[in-house]
Design an enzyme around this catalytic site. Structure first.
Site, PDB file in Angstrom:
ATOM      1  N   HIS A 175       0.914  -1.326  -0.597  1.00 39.38           N
ATOM      2  CA  HIS A 175      -0.123   0.069   0.047  1.00 39.38           C
ATOM      3  C   HIS A 175       1.033   1.333   0.309  1.00 39.38           C
ATOM      4  O   HIS A 175       1.564   0.992   0.277  1.00 39.38           O
ATOM      5  CB  HIS A 175      -0.588   0.080   1.280  1.00 39.38           C
ATOM      6  CG  HIS A 175      -1.598   0.793   1.223  1.00 39.38           C
ATOM      7  ND1 HIS A 175      -1.589   2.391   1.474  1.00 39.38           N
ATOM      8  CD2 HIS A 175      -2.948   1.125   0.980  1.00 39.38           C
ATOM      9  CE1 HIS A 175      -2.777   2.781   1.757  1.00 39.38           C
ATOM     10  NE2 HIS A 175      -3.931   1.929   1.326  1.00 39.38           N
TER      11      HIS A 175
ATOM     12  N   ASP B  20       2.947  -4.634   7.901  1.00 39.00           N
ATOM     13  CA  ASP B  20       1.963  -4.217   7.898  1.00 39.00           C
ATOM     14  C   ASP B  20       0.484  -5.360   8.275  1.00 39.00           C
ATOM     15  O   ASP B  20       0.551  -6.167   6.578  1.00 39.00           O
ATOM     16  CB  ASP B  20       1.861  -3.233   6.182  1.00 39.00           C
ATOM     17  CG  ASP B  20       0.285  -2.805   5.922  1.00 39.00           C
ATOM     18  OD1 ASP B  20      -0.198  -3.330   6.996  1.00 39.00           O
ATOM     19  OD2 ASP B  20       0.453  -2.452   4.891  1.00 39.00           O
TER      20      ASP B  20
ATOM     21  N   LYS C  14     -10.370  -0.998  10.230  1.00 42.16           N
ATOM     22  CA  LYS C  14     -10.485  -2.433   9.085  1.00 42.16           C
ATOM     23  C   LYS C  14     -11.108  -3.860  10.243  1.00 42.16           C
ATOM     24  O   LYS C  14     -10.827  -4.843   9.235  1.00 42.16           O
ATOM     25  CB  LYS C  14      -9.361  -2.978   8.065  1.00 42.16           C
ATOM     26  CG  LYS C  14      -9.133  -1.378   7.189  1.00 42.16           C
ATOM     27  CD  LYS C  14      -7.891  -1.983   6.278  1.00 42.16           C
ATOM     28  CE  LYS C  14      -7.457  -0.942   6.382  1.00 42.16           C
ATOM     29  NZ  LYS C  14      -8.299  -0.055   4.932  1.00 42.16           N
TER      30      LYS C  14
ATOM     31  N   CYS D 270      -4.494   2.406  -3.616  1.00 35.84           N
ATOM     32  CA  CYS D 270      -3.420   3.143  -2.773  1.00 35.84           C
ATOM     33  C   CYS D 270      -2.256   2.131  -3.216  1.00 35.84           C
ATOM     34  O   CYS D 270      -1.623   1.639  -2.666  1.00 35.84           O
ATOM     35  CB  CYS D 270      -3.501   3.339  -1.253  1.00 35.84           C
ATOM     36  SG  CYS D 270      -5.051   4.458  -1.153  1.00 35.84           S
TER      37      CYS D 270
END
Ligand SMILES: Cc1ncc(COP(=O)(O)O)c(C=O)c1O
Length: 406
Positions: A121, A199, A225, A364
């Protein structure tokens, strides 16, 4: 017992029409919906407790502190961190990655190397580019093959004494590919002294996370999320590493003493939590963890994988569908285009008219789109409350879009 209707009944937002049709929410990789237990926890904080944390002698302040610290301990258990003070509240993955890349500045010098991957991302690309600008370090990018799978033999060839940071995502948000982070971490440990950053924005909502077993140095994710409010997130960092690095933001809460002659810093986690935190949100993140554990992480994963398998099979029954990463090990996401027909956003608009929420565009992750030589994809992403008949509606919608756009 996994009872999908019971789960859905906890998400009032799902029970509505959009453009005259029952809402089919398939944009969970962007943000998930929030169960009532999370919303009432958040509301109760503002209605009954609202006070600042860690500073007050009065009852409400102490209550707020206790609840936020309880939430920190829930998250500690959720990711199996060794200590609660290794769990830092942030406002999301982006802030976590910026924080890490900033505090590592002094540790890097010209020609050192930072390894990321093609699947990142933008928030796991740009902060490292900025770090390279500050230090003269170089970015190396693990390439992918036609399936979107990381080419680990190239990663092997990147590892050297120059490698100072390896930062990769656990699950790709654009394609849903599950990266072999165990192997990446083991190889990095064996061959370098690099800091390892994971991540976890797209893995924390779906998997059992064990940061000790994983043996990463940092693991970051976003609350929104994983059924928690927006503006919440977590940075996990190993104690000895965080203790040896400088602060990020300066301000209240992060000091031990402050005078015009100089300032000393608070211990963990407060050194990295300058200013008034998102107390209500952080407490509600604890409620989101409770929700996930109540449903059961294995149940969630099993259900989402079944949805993915069904969606992929049904979509591939149509002619002219290109699924990116079709044969890769994936979770929770199907990213596709209609071959030779329109652009992704046209498909997204048609689906929206049918009440179906998907994400379209580059997600993204422009380098992935460049790799496949496309402007974007249509991405459907799943959460625990999605149903198989919603996939049928998606596939019907895609068929309709094919007709309308050809
Ligand atoms: C893999 C990944 N990393 C980072 C982010 C950024 O997360 P946030 O916008 O919550 O900071 C996202 C969000 O989509 C993501 O999917």
């Amino acid at each position: 017992m996994f009872d999908i209707q019971e789960i859905r009944s906890q998400f009032s937002i799902l029970d509505q029409k959009v453009n005259g049709k029952p809402l089919v929410y398939l944009d969970n990789a962007a943000t998930s919906q929030k169960p009532d237990s999370v919303l009432t926890t958040w509301e109760r904080y503002y209605k009954e407790i609202n006070a600042n944390v860690h500073r007050g002698i009065h009852t409400l302040s102490q209550l707020a502190t206790e609840e936020m610290e309880l939430s920190r301990r829930k998250i500690q258990k959720f990711i199996n961190a060794k200590h609660d003070f290794e769990v830092i509240f942030t406002k999301g993955t982006t802030e976590g990655l910026n924080l890490i890349s900033y505090i590592l500045t002094q540790k890097l010098k010209k020609d050192d190397e930072i390894i990321i991957s093609y699947l990142e991302h933008h928030s796991n690309i740009v902060p490292w580019q900025l770090l390279c600008e500050r230090t003269g370090a170089k970015l190396k990018v693990i390439p992918i093959d036609e399936q979107g799978i990381l080419q680990l033999d190239v990663f092997d060839s990147f590892l050297s004494e120059k490698t100072k940071v390896v930062s990769v995502n656990h699950v790709s948000n654009a394609l849903g590919i599950v990266n072999p982070i165990e192997e990446i971490i083991a190889k990095t440990r064996k061959n370098t002294d690099a800091y390892i950053v994971i991540d976890g924005a797209q893995s924390a909502p779906h998997f059992v996370i064990d940061v000790q077993k994983m043996d990463c140095d940092f693991y970051v994710f976003s609350g929104h999320k994983m059924y928690a409010p927006m503006g919440t997130g977590i940075l996990y960092g190993k104690q000895h590493i965080l203790e040896g690095l400088p602060p990020f933001h300066g301000g209240g809460e992060m000091i031990a003493t402050c005078s015009f002659d100089g300032t000393t810093y608070a211990g963990l986690p407060f050194k990295y939590e300058a200013g008034t935190p998102n107390v209500g949100g952080n407490i509600a993140l604890g409620a989101a963890v409770d929700f996930i554990l109540r449903v059961g992480q294995e149940n969630i994963q099993k259900h989402e994988n079944a949805l993915l398998e069904y969606a992929q099979r049904k979509l591939l029954e149509l002619d002219g569908i290109k699924i990116y990463g079709e044969k890769a090990n994936r979770t929770g996401v199907v990213s596709f285009n209609l071959e030779g027909v329109g652009i992704a956003s046209d498909v997204g608009m048609i689906l929206d008219k049918l009440g179906i929420a998907v994400r379209t565009g580059h997600h993204c992750t422009q380098p992935i789109m460049d790799f496949f030589n496309i402007a974007g994809t249509v991405r459907a992403s799943f959460a625990v409350y999605n149903e198989f008949h919603e996939i049928d509606l998606l596939v019907e919608g895609v068929k309709k879009a094919q007709k309308m756009l050809s």
